[in-house]
Structure formats: structure tokens, C-alpha cells
Scaffold this motif. Structure first.
Motif, PDB file in Angstrom:
ATOM      1  N   PHE A 105      27.153  34.105  44.864  1.00  0.00           N
ATOM      2  CA  PHE A 105      28.409  33.682  45.466  1.00  0.00           C
ATOM      3  C   PHE A 105      29.371  33.094  44.441  1.00  0.00           C
ATOM      4  O   PHE A 105      30.588  33.125  44.644  1.00  0.00           O
ATOM      5  CB  PHE A 105      28.149  32.722  46.626  1.00  0.00           C
ATOM      6  CG  PHE A 105      27.652  33.443  47.847  1.00  0.00           C
ATOM      7  CD1 PHE A 105      28.491  34.301  48.550  1.00  0.00           C
ATOM      8  CD2 PHE A 105      26.343  33.323  48.267  1.00  0.00           C
ATOM      9  CE1 PHE A 105      28.033  35.001  49.661  1.00  0.00           C
ATOM     10  CE2 PHE A 105      25.879  34.015  49.375  1.00  0.00           C
ATOM     11  CZ  PHE A 105      26.729  34.864  50.079  1.00  0.00           C
ATOM     12  N   VAL A 106      28.866  32.577  43.330  1.00  0.00           N
ATOM     13  CA  VAL A 106      29.742  32.187  42.220  1.00  0.00           C
ATOM     14  C   VAL A 106      30.408  33.427  41.652  1.00  0.00           C
ATOM     15  O   VAL A 106      31.627  33.446  41.415  1.00  0.00           O
ATOM     16  CB  VAL A 106      28.955  31.437  41.129  1.00  0.00           C
ATOM     17  CG1 VAL A 106      29.830  31.199  39.900  1.00  0.00           C
ATOM     18  CG2 VAL A 106      28.417  30.117  41.668  1.00  0.00           C
ATOM     19  N   GLN A 107      29.611  34.487  41.432  1.00  0.00           N
ATOM     20  CA  GLN A 107      30.179  35.736  40.920  1.00  0.00           C
ATOM     21  C   GLN A 107      31.192  36.316  41.906  1.00  0.00           C
ATOM     22  O   GLN A 107      32.224  36.872  41.501  1.00  0.00           O
ATOM     23  CB  GLN A 107      29.063  36.733  40.625  1.00  0.00           C
ATOM     24  CG  GLN A 107      28.149  36.313  39.479  1.00  0.00           C
ATOM     25  CD  GLN A 107      27.042  37.299  39.193  1.00  0.00           C
ATOM     26  OE1 GLN A 107      27.228  38.516  39.280  1.00  0.00           O
ATOM     27  NE2 GLN A 107      25.855  36.791  38.845  1.00  0.00           N
ATOM     28  N   LEU A 108      30.920  36.187  43.195  1.00  0.00           N
ATOM     29  CA  LEU A 108      31.877  36.673  44.198  1.00  0.00           C
ATOM     30  C   LEU A 108      33.179  35.872  44.167  1.00  0.00           C
ATOM     31  O   LEU A 108      34.258  36.427  44.407  1.00  0.00           O
ATOM     32  CB  LEU A 108      31.254  36.614  45.588  1.00  0.00           C
ATOM     33  CG  LEU A 108      30.183  37.682  45.874  1.00  0.00           C
ATOM     34  CD1 LEU A 108      29.440  37.357  47.154  1.00  0.00           C
ATOM     35  CD2 LEU A 108      30.796  39.074  45.944  1.00  0.00           C
ATOM     36  N   GLY A 165      27.211  39.546  50.544  1.00  0.00           N
ATOM     37  CA  GLY A 165      28.026  39.817  49.367  1.00  0.00           C
ATOM     38  C   GLY A 165      28.652  41.195  49.393  1.00  0.00           C
ATOM     39  O   GLY A 165      29.823  41.372  49.020  1.00  0.00           O
ATOM     40  N   VAL A 166      27.885  42.190  49.827  1.00  0.00           N
ATOM     41  CA  VAL A 166      28.420  43.556  49.935  1.00  0.00           C
ATOM     42  C   VAL A 166      29.591  43.580  50.918  1.00  0.00           C
ATOM     43  O   VAL A 166      30.637  44.194  50.658  1.00  0.00           O
ATOM     44  CB  VAL A 166      27.319  44.543  50.367  1.00  0.00           C
ATOM     45  CG1 VAL A 166      27.910  45.925  50.640  1.00  0.00           C
ATOM     46  CG2 VAL A 166      26.231  44.642  49.292  1.00  0.00           C
ATOM     47  N   LYS A 167      29.429  42.916  52.044  1.00  0.00           N
ATOM     48  CA  LYS A 167      30.517  42.847  53.027  1.00  0.00           C
ATOM     49  C   LYS A 167      31.756  42.184  52.434  1.00  0.00           C
ATOM     50  O   LYS A 167      32.888  42.573  52.716  1.00  0.00           O
ATOM     51  CB  LYS A 167      30.058  42.080  54.271  1.00  0.00           C
ATOM     52  CG  LYS A 167      29.001  42.803  55.093  1.00  0.00           C
ATOM     53  CD  LYS A 167      28.522  41.923  56.245  1.00  0.00           C
ATOM     54  CE  LYS A 167      27.380  42.570  57.009  1.00  0.00           C
ATOM     55  NZ  LYS A 167      26.847  41.689  58.076  1.00  0.00           N
ATOM     56  N   VAL A 226      24.150  49.695  45.771  1.00  0.00           N
ATOM     57  CA  VAL A 226      23.278  48.525  45.853  1.00  0.00           C
ATOM     58  C   VAL A 226      21.883  48.906  45.347  1.00  0.00           C
ATOM     59  O   VAL A 226      21.137  49.592  46.044  1.00  0.00           O
ATOM     60  CB  VAL A 226      23.189  47.995  47.301  1.00  0.00           C
ATOM     61  CG1 VAL A 226      22.443  46.661  47.328  1.00  0.00           C
ATOM     62  CG2 VAL A 226      24.580  47.855  47.915  1.00  0.00           C
ATOM     63  N   PRO A 227      21.513  48.484  44.152  1.00  0.00           N
ATOM     64  CA  PRO A 227      20.199  48.843  43.613  1.00  0.00           C
ATOM     65  C   PRO A 227      19.058  48.055  44.234  1.00  0.00           C
ATOM     66  O   PRO A 227      19.208  46.893  44.612  1.00  0.00           O
ATOM     67  CB  PRO A 227      20.325  48.494  42.121  1.00  0.00           C
ATOM     68  CG  PRO A 227      21.793  48.362  41.861  1.00  0.00           C
ATOM     69  CD  PRO A 227      22.361  47.847  43.143  1.00  0.00           C
TER      70      PRO A 227
END
Length: 367
Positions: A139-142, A205-207, A219-220
Motif C-alpha cells: 500500500f506504500v507502493q500504491l 491493490g489490483v482493484k 498478477v504473478p
């Protein structure tokens, strides 16, 4: 039986020829992909952690990066990563790390941070799992993604237009949540109970990136962790039944399969709810299995780390690659594992080629 074996070898050789010609395939370029965005951990970090903590990360020290860049760049390998080979396939520059503020981000950004987790530190702490490498979790990266989007787009329609030919690589992320738990001595049943929470966090995160306008999200899944020297060293046993035909730990690989099954179901459900978006599962597990088969058939080293010291697998966690006195093999091209945790440039190239062919047909490209 002989015919079946011969046919299998012919199919494998055909696939291998395709993989080896990756640099000429340009599947993503054919798909008109002109931007790549990436969230993740050390499998795809191209220099964020090194900018966070400098030489405190072992990937910031020689011999990391020496096979391609001739110096460490923060990539946890001897050279290029899978995300680099995907950029080359798309015909765009190698993705600059987000923390390189002076970089050209016109063709994408890499938000991945080595050591990062899907769950934030406080949720891991609630599970009695520590994450001491970095607090730059998913969530930091988001949040970084949101800041970048807000600085480059005027509104949602503008973002959607700009990301029309972009692909968003969403991981790998979540593997470290399990790694930290396992290496702190958590029993496998307890770590397994974390999987729904990790998968749910990934899908949230994908959403989120889809809400920013991303229409092609990859998404791996997790690799077969039971094949990695770090796991085989930590859980070394004399019980032969604990290993499969590739000499990998069955129980750990079964755990990776469980995570991947849960993730694939979540991706399927999300795709059903959003038929206009393209959310693709990238099968890192079977890409690695293909890599192992290729390496064994060519006499390459599949057990021991190239850069390491001690033990059956040339790996010792307190004395990782990059530390004083830790040696490196003369030819990393003949090794699957670079440092016991991460793979060599050659391994990543083979896996990237396999994966590009796996995901290409699912990206719904318009020619």
C-alpha cells in the motif's frame, strides 16, 4: 514409451528455441505496449531499496550487477531481471525506479522495493511476524502510484487514455510475508492461515490500479519456493520422501501451489466482475519448472547458489552474497540460482520468455 519420451524431448526443444529467440520476438511490442508499470519486491526491484537504505542492502554491493551493468544497481541478481527482459521485449527503456526522481518516466515506472511485503508491517506484527528490511509494503507502493498518476494525468479520462497501451505488472508481491514467517520458525499450518489475507490484500491493490485507469494487469503467482537454496538449506532433511523428482521440498512447493490456487480464483472472480478489464495470472511456478528442466538437460547447476558460501547448497543466510569472503562462481550463466534466494540473469531471461508466451494471448491485443 520410447515414442512418448522422444516426443517430450522434441516439444521441449521447440519451446527452448522459442525462448532463446526472445530478443527477436517482441511480443509486447507487437501488442503495442509502450508503458510498463511495476509493483513488487526483490524479484523486480531495479533500484528503490538501494535508494532507501544504501549499502545496508546486500544487493548494493559487488558482485551484484556485474555480468551486465559492471556494478551494483540495486537489482538482486548478477544482471538483468525478468522485468528488464519484458521492457526489452516491449522496446521501451529499462524501467527506472520511482525513487530516482530525475529519471524519465514516460515509458513506465518501477515501484518495487526489495524485501517488501503485501501486508503492512502492523498487520504482520499482529501475526507476530517482523518485516525489518523495509516498510515500503504494497500500500506504500500504491501511494507512490497515486502520486505519480496525479502528477501526470489531468483527470480519470486522461489517465485512461494515457494507460491505453500500458501493462501493469503486479508482483511478485506477498512472497516475503511468507518468507519472514517461515524463517522466524512459524509452522506451515500457521503460515498457510495467512494466505487468504495476503491474497485479499493483493486483489485490493489490483482493484486500486484499475481505478486509476489500468486495463491490462498481470498478477504473478509464487515460484516453487521448495526449489530455492535458501529453503533447502533452512529445512534440510535426510528424509528422501520430503523431496520430489527435482530434489525440491514437496511441502514448501505444495504451499506455493496453495497460494497460487487461491490467487487464481481471486483473479477469476475479479475478471468476472470487470469483463472490460484484462487481469492475467502469470504462472511463475511453471516458468521456474521449465527453467529447471532446461538447466538439468544442459548440465547446468540447479542445486547450488553461484554466489555464496558453505553447506550443501553454497548458501549461508548470515553470510550472504556481497559480504566479505563470500565467493562467486566463474560462470553464472551455468547456474539457476545467483545468491540462494534470487536467480541469475540467464534464469530470468528463460523465465521471462516462457511467461511472455503464456500471458500474450490473454492480453487481448488489438493489432
Amino acid at each position: 514409451m520410447a515414442i512418448s519420451s522422444t516426443l517430450k524431448k522434441l516439444v521441449f526443444t521447440f519451446l527452448l528455441l522459442q525462448i532463446s529467440s526472445l530478443s527477436h520476438a517482441h511480443l509486447l511490442k507487437t501488442c503495442k505496449i509502450d508503458q510498463i508499470y511495476n509493483i513488487g519486491d526483490s524479484i523486480s526491484d531495479t533500484g528503490n531499496l538501494i535508494r532507501e537504505i544504501g549499502l545496508a542492502t546486500f544487493c548494493a554491493r559487488p558482485p551484484y550487477g556485474e555480468s551486465f551493468f559492471k556494478k551494483p544497481t540495486g537489482r538482486c541478481s548478477n544482471g538483468l531481471l525478468m522485468i528488464d527482459f519484458m521492457a526489452l521485449d516491449a522496446g521501451v527503456p529499462l524501467l527506472p525506479p520511482y525513487k530516482n526522481s530525475g529519471a524519465d518516466f514516460r515509458h513506465g515506472v518501477n515501484f518495487a522495493v526489495a524485501g517488501s511485503t503485501a501486508l503492512p508491517w502492523y498487520e504482520l506484527a499482529a501475526e507476530n511476524v517482523s518485516s525489518s528490511v523495509t516498510n515500503s509494503s504494497l500500500f506504500v507502493q500504491l501511494d507512490w502510484v497515486a502520486s505519480h498518476i496525479n502528477s501526470t494525468c489531468h483527470n480519470h479520462r486522461d489517465c485512461s487514455k494515457k494507460m491505453e497501451n500500458a501493462v501493469f505488472m503486479f508482483g511478485t508481491i506477498g512472497g516475503n510475508d511468507y518468507n519472514y514467517a517461515f524463517f522466524e520458525g512459524k509452522p506451515i499450518e500457521e503460515v498457510r492461515s495467512m494466505v487468504p489475507q495476503v491474497v485479499n490484500t493483493i486483489m485490493l491493490g489490483v482493484k486500486k490500479v484499475m481505478s486509476y485507469g489500468a486495463t491490462k494487469v498481470v498478477v504473478p503467482g509464487n515460484m516453487p519456493i521448495g526449489c530455492l537454496p535458501v529453503y533447502k538449506t533452512q529445512f534440510l532433511t535426510n528424509i528422501s520422501a520430503a523431496y520430489d523428482e527435482s530434489l525440491c521440498l514437496k511441502q514448501m512447493n505444495d504451499f506455493a501451489k496453495y497460494h497460487n490456487q487461491q490467487l487464481q480464483q481471486a483473479i477469476h472472480d475479479l475478471q468476472q466482475q470487470n469483463p472490460n478489464a484484462t487481469v492475467v495470472y502469470a504462472d511463475y511456478y511453471n516458468a521456474y519448472q521449465f527453467l529447471l528442466e532446461h538447466s538439468k538437460s544442459h548440465g547446468f547447476e540447479t542445486e547450488r547458489a553461484c554466489c555464496g558460501i558453505g553447506g550443501k547448497y553454497n548458501y549461508d543466510m548470515p553470510r550472504m552474497c556481497g559480504n566479505d569472503g563470500v565467493g562467486v562462481c566463474p560462470d553464472p550463466e551455468r547456474y539457476v540460482s545467483w545468491d540462494g534466494v534470487h536467480l541469475t540473469q540467464r534464469s530470468y531471461k528463460i523465465m521471462a520468455g516462457w511467461l511472455l508466451r503464456q500471458i500474450f494471448s490473454s492480453l487481448h491485443c488489438h493489432f
